[in-house]
Scaffold this active site. Structure first.
Site, PDB file in Angstrom:
ATOM      1  N   TRP A  88      93.587  39.565 -13.345  1.00 34.49           N
ATOM      2  CA  TRP A  88      93.491  40.455 -14.500  1.00 34.49           C
ATOM      3  C   TRP A  88      94.546  40.044 -15.519  1.00 34.49           C
ATOM      4  O   TRP A  88      95.707  39.805 -15.204  1.00 34.49           O
ATOM      5  CB  TRP A  88      93.729  41.911 -14.088  1.00 34.49           C
ATOM      6  CG  TRP A  88      93.804  42.814 -15.290  1.00 34.49           C
ATOM      7  CD1 TRP A  88      92.764  43.401 -15.937  1.00 34.49           C
ATOM      8  CD2 TRP A  88      94.991  43.176 -16.018  1.00 34.49           C
ATOM      9  NE1 TRP A  88      93.220  44.116 -17.027  1.00 34.49           N
ATOM     10  CE2 TRP A  88      94.586  43.996 -17.101  1.00 34.49           C
ATOM     11  CE3 TRP A  88      96.341  42.883 -15.859  1.00 34.49           C
ATOM     12  CZ2 TRP A  88      95.487  44.534 -17.995  1.00 34.49           C
ATOM     13  CZ3 TRP A  88      97.246  43.423 -16.772  1.00 34.49           C
ATOM     14  CH2 TRP A  88      96.820  44.238 -17.823  1.00 34.49           C
ATOM     15  N   ASP A  94      86.898  54.464 -27.942  1.00 34.83           N
ATOM     16  CA  ASP A  94      87.057  54.023 -26.560  1.00 34.83           C
ATOM     17  C   ASP A  94      87.155  55.225 -25.616  1.00 34.83           C
ATOM     18  O   ASP A  94      86.717  56.325 -25.937  1.00 34.83           O
ATOM     19  CB  ASP A  94      88.271  53.091 -26.455  1.00 34.83           C
ATOM     20  CG  ASP A  94      88.129  52.045 -25.357  1.00 34.83           C
ATOM     21  OD1 ASP A  94      88.334  52.386 -24.183  1.00 34.83           O
ATOM     22  OD2 ASP A  94      87.798  50.885 -25.679  1.00 34.83           O
ATOM     23  N   ARG A 103      92.087  52.894  -9.699  1.00 32.79           N
ATOM     24  CA  ARG A 103      92.108  53.590 -10.997  1.00 32.79           C
ATOM     25  C   ARG A 103      91.484  54.984 -10.871  1.00 32.79           C
ATOM     26  O   ARG A 103      90.798  55.461 -11.750  1.00 32.79           O
ATOM     27  CB  ARG A 103      91.397  52.762 -12.072  1.00 32.79           C
ATOM     28  CG  ARG A 103      91.774  53.116 -13.522  1.00 32.79           C
ATOM     29  CD  ARG A 103      91.162  52.156 -14.520  1.00 32.79           C
ATOM     30  NE  ARG A 103      91.523  52.490 -15.895  1.00 32.79           N
ATOM     31  CZ  ARG A 103      90.719  53.081 -16.776  1.00 32.79           C
ATOM     32  NH1 ARG A 103      89.495  53.409 -16.425  1.00 32.79           N
ATOM     33  NH2 ARG A 103      91.119  53.320 -18.001  1.00 32.79           N
ATOM     34  N   LYS A 129      80.388  49.437 -25.729  1.00 24.53           N
ATOM     35  CA  LYS A 129      81.256  48.647 -24.854  1.00 24.53           C
ATOM     36  C   LYS A 129      81.061  49.171 -23.438  1.00 24.53           C
ATOM     37  O   LYS A 129      81.429  50.291 -23.124  1.00 24.53           O
ATOM     38  CB  LYS A 129      82.723  48.776 -25.280  1.00 24.53           C
ATOM     39  CG  LYS A 129      83.682  47.965 -24.416  1.00 24.53           C
ATOM     40  CD  LYS A 129      85.120  48.110 -24.910  1.00 24.53           C
ATOM     41  CE  LYS A 129      86.084  47.312 -24.051  1.00 24.53           C
ATOM     42  NZ  LYS A 129      87.489  47.481 -24.506  1.00 24.53           N
ATOM     43  N   TRP A 130      80.471  48.330 -22.579  1.00 31.60           N
ATOM     44  CA  TRP A 130      80.094  48.724 -21.212  1.00 31.60           C
ATOM     45  C   TRP A 130      81.158  48.192 -20.255  1.00 31.60           C
ATOM     46  O   TRP A 130      81.240  47.013 -20.005  1.00 31.60           O
ATOM     47  CB  TRP A 130      78.722  48.143 -20.885  1.00 31.60           C
ATOM     48  CG  TRP A 130      78.150  48.514 -19.552  1.00 31.60           C
ATOM     49  CD1 TRP A 130      78.562  48.086 -18.324  1.00 31.60           C
ATOM     50  CD2 TRP A 130      77.034  49.377 -19.316  1.00 31.60           C
ATOM     51  NE1 TRP A 130      77.778  48.626 -17.334  1.00 31.60           N
ATOM     52  CE2 TRP A 130      76.829  49.426 -17.916  1.00 31.60           C
ATOM     53  CE3 TRP A 130      76.182  50.103 -20.147  1.00 31.60           C
ATOM     54  CZ2 TRP A 130      75.800  50.169 -17.338  1.00 31.60           C
ATOM     55  CZ3 TRP A 130      75.171  50.846 -19.567  1.00 31.60           C
ATOM     56  CH2 TRP A 130      74.977  50.876 -18.186  1.00 31.60           C
ATOM     57  N   ASP A 131      81.956  49.090 -19.696  1.00 30.46           N
ATOM     58  CA  ASP A 131      83.112  48.688 -18.893  1.00 30.46           C
ATOM     59  C   ASP A 131      82.858  48.875 -17.397  1.00 30.46           C
ATOM     60  O   ASP A 131      81.962  49.614 -16.983  1.00 30.46           O
ATOM     61  CB  ASP A 131      84.335  49.504 -19.319  1.00 30.46           C
ATOM     62  CG  ASP A 131      85.639  48.733 -19.170  1.00 30.46           C
ATOM     63  OD1 ASP A 131      85.663  47.712 -18.455  1.00 30.46           O
ATOM     64  OD2 ASP A 131      86.639  49.162 -19.778  1.00 30.46           O
ATOM     65  N   ASN A 146      85.778  49.065 -14.259  1.00 28.90           N
ATOM     66  CA  ASN A 146      87.218  48.919 -14.062  1.00 28.90           C
ATOM     67  C   ASN A 146      87.671  48.919 -12.598  1.00 28.90           C
ATOM     68  O   ASN A 146      88.837  49.199 -12.324  1.00 28.90           O
ATOM     69  CB  ASN A 146      87.960  50.019 -14.822  1.00 28.90           C
ATOM     70  CG  ASN A 146      88.151  49.655 -16.282  1.00 28.90           C
ATOM     71  OD1 ASN A 146      88.550  48.549 -16.608  1.00 28.90           O
ATOM     72  ND2 ASN A 146      87.829  50.580 -17.178  1.00 28.90           N
ATOM     73  N   CYS A 187      82.273  44.439 -20.367  1.00 29.85           N
ATOM     74  CA  CYS A 187      83.706  44.409 -20.087  1.00 29.85           C
ATOM     75  C   CYS A 187      83.886  44.781 -18.620  1.00 29.85           C
ATOM     76  O   CYS A 187      83.118  45.574 -18.077  1.00 29.85           O
ATOM     77  CB  CYS A 187      84.435  45.406 -20.992  1.00 29.85           C
ATOM     78  SG  CYS A 187      86.217  45.537 -20.696  1.00 29.85           S
ATOM     79  N   ASP A 217      91.742  41.896 -21.248  1.00 28.20           N
ATOM     80  CA  ASP A 217      92.560  43.010 -21.710  1.00 28.20           C
ATOM     81  C   ASP A 217      93.880  42.519 -22.285  1.00 28.20           C
ATOM     82  O   ASP A 217      94.561  43.265 -22.989  1.00 28.20           O
ATOM     83  CB  ASP A 217      92.855  43.969 -20.546  1.00 28.20           C
ATOM     84  CG  ASP A 217      91.686  44.889 -20.254  1.00 28.20           C
ATOM     85  OD1 ASP A 217      90.782  45.012 -21.104  1.00 28.20           O
ATOM     86  OD2 ASP A 217      91.662  45.501 -19.164  1.00 28.20           O
TER      87      ASP A 217
END
Length: 728
Positions: free
Chosen positions: A199, A366, A443, A476-478, A480, A526, A548
């Site tokens: 990352w 965001d 997270r 924006k398709w994240d 995490n 993302c 990032d």
């Protein structure tokens, strides 16, 4: 036709305008790999296939044959029939055995390229663009058929490959291993190249000589990952940007993968790539079909630069399929580093107003706009508006931003769920989990089980409701976190090891439905930055958040490595605040702008906190980028200086007609009494005269390429320069 079959010698000859790829059907029915490399016209199979008898290499047929599978270059090898090298596939039959022996049955050659069921893949818009070869192999004892599919593109220097398994019998077959491509080479005089990292430092090139044994990269994380990209190449030891042989493979897949180069005792090399067989099996019932992902193969005779441009041309025009594919991408601002979770309508509107004055075209809201989301501890899965922050909703906010002559975009993380969410409390079995085992969090979130149709349907419904509620033109398709406790509540025990791949099939279905239903929306993928930057995602979403880590100096290496395979138009690159939020380095605004202009350009900072002078500089940056963005996003990339970690870097983009170019040079650390730097440019037309910004007289293309462009002496750290070239 760019694929022909010679019946006199049983050889398939696949051709692009630069490449030949040769396959021979032996009299035993085995498929021999004869050649992949620079285009040839004549084929002498006796000369190409020279395989002597070897000790401790048993014969698969009878002693009268002069070859054995342990030394034969093959197209799709198995294990257990005298080949001791890494196999391309392995199956387990009902009796528990894992021996299979595929033989040629028939083939078809036709114009065009069929789609791969349920999977992303390259495509054609006209059947005249490509030629496809399908070779049917059968194991009669196992009632197994495997179809190898190859496609050559008429105007591009690429070949694509995949395999399709069909159980023609009544008894189930377990697929234990099913790679998408295998290529055998007659020697090991190669370096191996792959893209590695973590990352915040994704896709850093790693190059080293091949050695005896196995060299491999893979992902077991449920995503293509920050750690390794599904790209693997071998090249001549003397290969550079502009010289030497390069053989590259890139898997069109976003999940667990494996790529390897194995050097055997005779110094031959086997290269393979496909779904990672670790923790994978697939139960293939009677008449059922399993399709492997596609692999893109590129051979370049003129080094890494030529390889990259071949990948870029294909991915820009025949992998990305969005209505935005051929459109210039807007300059955007994302509020994340300006506000993080702490914002309200007034703050967002003020930031958008400032952005509009500077010429920015798209505002992206965001994380934090939904559920009760004030930090990363709750609300993923609760895709309804947080009315405490946005009391009038998204429709009102989008209208306020549209009234400022800007488009409105939104962040989502639909593949995840927070344990503290209404969705999880209602459906605790909807996440990946194993009964009676802890559910590991990362997270503060869990991964939804996209192997389930009901979960996929719910995601499509929730995201569609939001996209229909307001004028949203960008997403924006994240994603995490990566997968742990990979199990599904709906799959029976014998199919649990299918979960990770079924997740990918479910994700691709979700993306297909949403991008089809909302063609006007520009989707950007993302995964904690660049943790899922792969061709599979680019099929649905034509750009990806590169990392990032937005520090300009760190981005030199990240964007250099990414550019080896992926085009500039696919790379999200933004200017952020200083000190940088990831590495706390301070770099000039000019340098941050020059580095970010190497991709799809934007900003992630608080415009309200800038000085008037800084805002003017940003306005000038936006104006300049708009004047060159078509050149950057659709031009040909030439890398001039490799940053090699954090060293100085230079690159240029050249228009298709070679009438314009943009050159960028970034210097890292200043030194006393420095050497002079001259950049020898590439890709220009030698006969053209060019106006170079900052120079009074015109300069010939031949002089710029063969003598070079002088870089001013640098008077401090992290300085950068750009030159815009236009034909006179």
């Amino acid at each position: 036709m760019t694929i022909v079959y010679n019946e006199s010698n049983s050889v398939f000859h696949l051709q692009t305008h630069k490449t030949s790829y040769l396959i021979e059907v032996l009299d035993t029915g085995h498929l021999a790999h004869l050649y992949w490399g620079q285009r040839i016209e004549s084929v002498n199979t006796a000369y190409l296939r020279h395989i002597p008898q070897r000790s401790f290499s048993p014969n698969p047929v009878d002693p009268s044959h002069t070859y054995n599978l342990d030394t034969l270059p093959q197209e799709y090898p198995a294990y257990g029939n005298t080949d001791y090298r890494e196999p391309a596939y392995q199956v387990q039959l009902e009796n528990g055995s894992t021996i299979s022996n595929l033989r040629y049955e028939t083939h078809r050659i036709f114009k065009g390229k069929p789609a791969l069921r349920g999977l992303p893949a390259t495509y054609v818009e006209s059947d005249d663009e490509a030629t496809t070869l399908e070779i049917d192999l059968v194991d009669e004892q196992a009632d197994l058929q495997v179809t190898l599919s190859y496609t050559t593109f008429e105007q591009m220097n690429v070949i694509t490959r995949s395999a399709r398994f069909v159980n023609e019998g009544e008894s189930p077959i377990r697929l234990l291993r099913c790679l998408s491509a295998n290529v055998d080479f007659p020697h090991d005089s190669f370096d191996v190249l792959h893209l590695s990292g973590a990352w915040g430092r994704e896709r850093i090139p790693v190059r080293q000589p091949l050695r005896p044994g196995m060299q491999s990269i893979n992902s077991r994380r449920g995503a293509s990952s920050h750690q390794h990209n599904p790209f693997f190449a071998i090249m001549s030891a003397d290969a550079t940007e502009d010289h030497g042989d390069v053989y590259a493979l890139n898997l069109v897949y976003s999940g667990n993968f494996d790529a390897f180069a194995e050097v055997d005792q005779y110094h031959t090399t086997r290269v393979g790539i496909g779904i990672n067989p670790f923790d994978f099996t697939w139960l293939l019932g009677s008449k059922e079909v399993f399709q492997t992902p596609e692999t893109v193969l590129v051979y370049a005779a003129n080094g890494l630069g030529e390889m990259s441009r071949d990948f870029h041309q294909l991915y820009r025009s025949r992998l990305a399929r969005s209505t935005h594919r051929d459109r210039i991408r807007p300059v955007l601002i994302n509020n994340w580093e300006a506000t993080y979770f702490d914002f309200d309508t007034a703050q967002i509107e003020a930031l958008a107003a400032q952005a509009s004055e500077l010429g920015i075209e798209l505002f992206v809201l965001d994380d934090g706009w939904f559920g009760k989301r004030d930090d990363d501890k709750s609300s993923l899965g609760d895709w309804f508006v947080n009315t405490r922050k946005l009391p009038e909703g998204l429709c009102d906010l989008a209208k306020r931003i549209n009234d400022k002559n800007m488009k409105f975009g939104l962040w989502f993380e639909p593949e995840m769920v927070s344990p503290d969410s209404e969705l999880y409390r209602a459906h605790p079995d909807w996440c990946l989990h194993v009964p009676n085992r802890p559910r590991s969090q990362s997270r503060n979130q869990l991964v939804l089980d996209l192997s389930r149709d009901d979960v996929c349907d719910a995601i499509v419904e929730m995201v569609s409701a939001i996209l229909n509620s307001a004028n949203i033109e960008y997403v924006k398709w994240d994603m995490n976190r990566h997968m742990t406790e990979i199990g599904s509540a709906l799959l029976p025990p014998e199919r649990q090891r299918e979960t990770a791949h079924r997740y990918m099939l479910g994700l691709y279905r979700v993306l297909d439905e949403l991008t089809t239903a909302f063609p006007h929306v520009l989707f950007e993928s993302c995964s904690g930055g660049g943790g899922r930057f792969d061709p599979g995602m680019l099929y649905y979403m034509p750009q990806t958040w590169t990392s990032d880590n937005t520090d300009a100096i760190e981005r030199l290496g990240i964007q250099y490595g990414t550019s080896l395979t992926y085009p500039a138009i696919s790379m999200g690159a933004h200017v952020s605040a200083v000190p940088n939020h990831q590495v706390y380095r301070t770099t000039p605004l000019e340098t941050r702008g020059h580095v970010a202009m190497a991709g799809t350009f934007g900003y992630e900072l608080d415009l309200m906190a800038l000085t008037d002078e800084e805002r003017k500089e940003i306005k000038d940056q936006v104006t300049f980028y708009k004047s060159v963005r078509e050149l950057v996003q659709f031009g040909h990339l030439y890398r001039l200086l490799n940053p090699n970690g954090k060293g100085s870097s230079a690159w240029m983009y050249v228009s298709n007609d070679r009438r314009s170019a943009l050159v960028t040079y970034v210097h890292t650390l200043a030194e006393a009494d420095p050497r002079l730097v001259t950049l020898r440019l590439k890709g220009l037309e030698p006969r053209f005269k060019y106006h170079v910004s900052g120079m009074e007289s015109e300069v010939g293309g031949d002089q710029l390429m063969y003598v070079g462009l002088n870089v001013p002496v640098v008077d401090g750290d992290f300085k950068s320069f750009t030159w815009h070239l236009t034909q006179v």
